[in-house]
Design a protein around this motif. Sequence first.
Motif, PDB file in Angstrom:
ATOM      1  N   LEU A 181       0.828  -1.203   0.000  1.00 35.87           N
ATOM      2  CA  LEU A 181       0.000   0.000   0.000  1.00 35.87           C
ATOM      3  C   LEU A 181       0.867   1.258   0.000  1.00 35.87           C
ATOM      4  CD1 LEU A 181      -2.848  -0.937   2.533  1.00 35.87           C
ATOM      5  CD2 LEU A 181      -2.966  -0.856   0.030  1.00 35.87           C
ATOM      6  N   VAL A 182       1.925   1.255   0.815  1.00 37.89           N
ATOM      7  CA  VAL A 182       2.809   2.417   0.904  1.00 37.89           C
ATOM      8  C   VAL A 182       3.593   2.582  -0.389  1.00 37.89           C
ATOM      9  CG1 VAL A 182       4.724   3.478   2.164  1.00 37.89           C
ATOM     10  CG2 VAL A 182       2.972   2.223   3.410  1.00 37.89           C
ATOM     11  N   ASN A 218       0.067  -5.003  -6.650  1.00 42.64           N
ATOM     12  CA  ASN A 218      -0.835  -5.719  -5.752  1.00 42.64           C
ATOM     13  C   ASN A 218      -2.215  -5.059  -5.782  1.00 42.64           C
ATOM     14  OD1 ASN A 218       0.680  -7.931  -4.193  1.00 42.64           O
ATOM     15  ND2 ASN A 218       2.068  -6.184  -4.057  1.00 42.64           N
ATOM     16  N   ALA A 219      -2.823  -5.104  -6.951  1.00 41.27           N
ATOM     17  CA  ALA A 219      -4.095  -4.413  -7.201  1.00 41.27           C
ATOM     18  C   ALA A 219      -5.138  -4.747  -6.136  1.00 41.27           C
ATOM     19  CB  ALA A 219      -4.611  -4.797  -8.579  1.00 41.27           C
ATOM     20  N   GLU A 250      -9.689  -0.934  -3.074  1.00 40.53           N
ATOM     21  CA  GLU A 250      -9.701   0.342  -2.365  1.00 40.53           C
ATOM     22  C   GLU A 250      -8.937   1.444  -3.107  1.00 40.53           C
ATOM     23  OE1 GLU A 250     -11.251  -2.580  -0.027  1.00 40.53           O
ATOM     24  OE2 GLU A 250      -9.190  -2.631  -0.792  1.00 40.53           O
ATOM     25  N   PHE A 251      -7.774   1.102  -3.630  1.00 37.01           N
ATOM     26  CA  PHE A 251      -6.905   2.139  -4.183  1.00 37.01           C
ATOM     27  C   PHE A 251      -6.660   2.046  -5.686  1.00 37.01           C
ATOM     28  CE2 PHE A 251      -5.759   1.760   0.319  1.00 37.01           C
ATOM     29  CZ  PHE A 251      -5.944   3.076   0.727  1.00 37.01           C
ATOM     30  N   SER A 252      -6.656   0.858  -6.233  1.00 39.43           N
ATOM     31  CA  SER A 252      -6.358   0.713  -7.668  1.00 39.43           C
ATOM     32  C   SER A 252      -7.297   1.524  -8.558  1.00 39.43           C
ATOM     33  CB  SER A 252      -6.376  -0.762  -8.074  1.00 39.43           C
ATOM     34  OG  SER A 252      -5.307  -1.464  -7.466  1.00 39.43           O
ATOM     35  N   ASP A 302     -12.862  -4.725 -13.631  1.00 42.20           N
ATOM     36  CA  ASP A 302     -12.161  -5.369 -12.510  1.00 42.20           C
ATOM     37  C   ASP A 302     -12.591  -4.890 -11.123  1.00 42.20           C
ATOM     38  OD1 ASP A 302     -10.689  -6.703 -14.435  1.00 42.20           O
ATOM     39  OD2 ASP A 302      -9.041  -5.252 -14.394  1.00 42.20           O
ATOM     40  N   PHE A 303     -13.269  -3.745 -11.063  1.00 46.86           N
ATOM     41  CA  PHE A 303     -13.544  -3.172  -9.734  1.00 46.86           C
ATOM     42  C   PHE A 303     -15.006  -2.729  -9.607  1.00 46.86           C
ATOM     43  CE2 PHE A 303      -9.028  -2.438 -10.687  1.00 46.86           C
ATOM     44  CZ  PHE A 303      -8.467  -3.183  -9.656  1.00 46.86           C
TER      45      PHE A 303
END
Length: 231
Positions: free
Chosen positions: A141-142, A174-175, A178-180, A210-211
């Motif tokens: 994540l970072v 690392n999809a 939340e963030f991708s 995908d999301f």
Amino acid sequence: MSDKKKNEEQEHIYDSSEALAQELSKAEHFVEQNKKLVLTIGSVIAAIILIFLGGKYYISSQNTIAQQELFQAVYYFEADSLDLALNGDGNNYGLLDIVSEYGMTDAANVASFYAGTAYLKQGDFESALEYLNKFSSSDYLVQARAYSLIGDAHMELGDFGKAASMYEKAAGYNANKEFSPIYLQKAAIANERNGDAKAALANYESIVSDFFGATEYQDAKKHAARLRGLL
């Protein structure tokens, strides 16, 4: 067991033992003839081991000191006192000092991230890139966040192609749901500003396919339809 076979096995054992004895004798003879060389090699190996262990201990102790210095710098950063965070207050090191003085430590690595982010907030985008590019993390994540911040700096500098590339790298690291999608949306904007509507469409379509259910999902569907109409 036949006497013949038994004798053959005994001869084999005898031959093997004799061969081993000969090899040991050769080794002993080599050591005897090359004592200085053997001792030198042994000393070098021992020195390398000691240097390695000493180096690990030194870096560990330096990291402990740097972590203590980092605490105050991060406090200033979170208080939005960015000059103090970067340069220190006269009594405590700033982020730049930590990177410079403790460069091989984990604390210096973290300080690079904070320094790059501080410069980004201040509008010094070249310096932001310098420090963010020094940073690396095993935390997905970072690390993805760092890639996105590098994209932000390139975006501000008008290098939309590099910005899009970094946003896409962040999205694919690392999809996750939340963030991708956020990073893909930023990539789409950068690609459009770079004149690459096809790449922007691919970014939006990735969000849609995908999301599903992400906050960005509905906007992505709308923009994907718009771009299809242009291509």
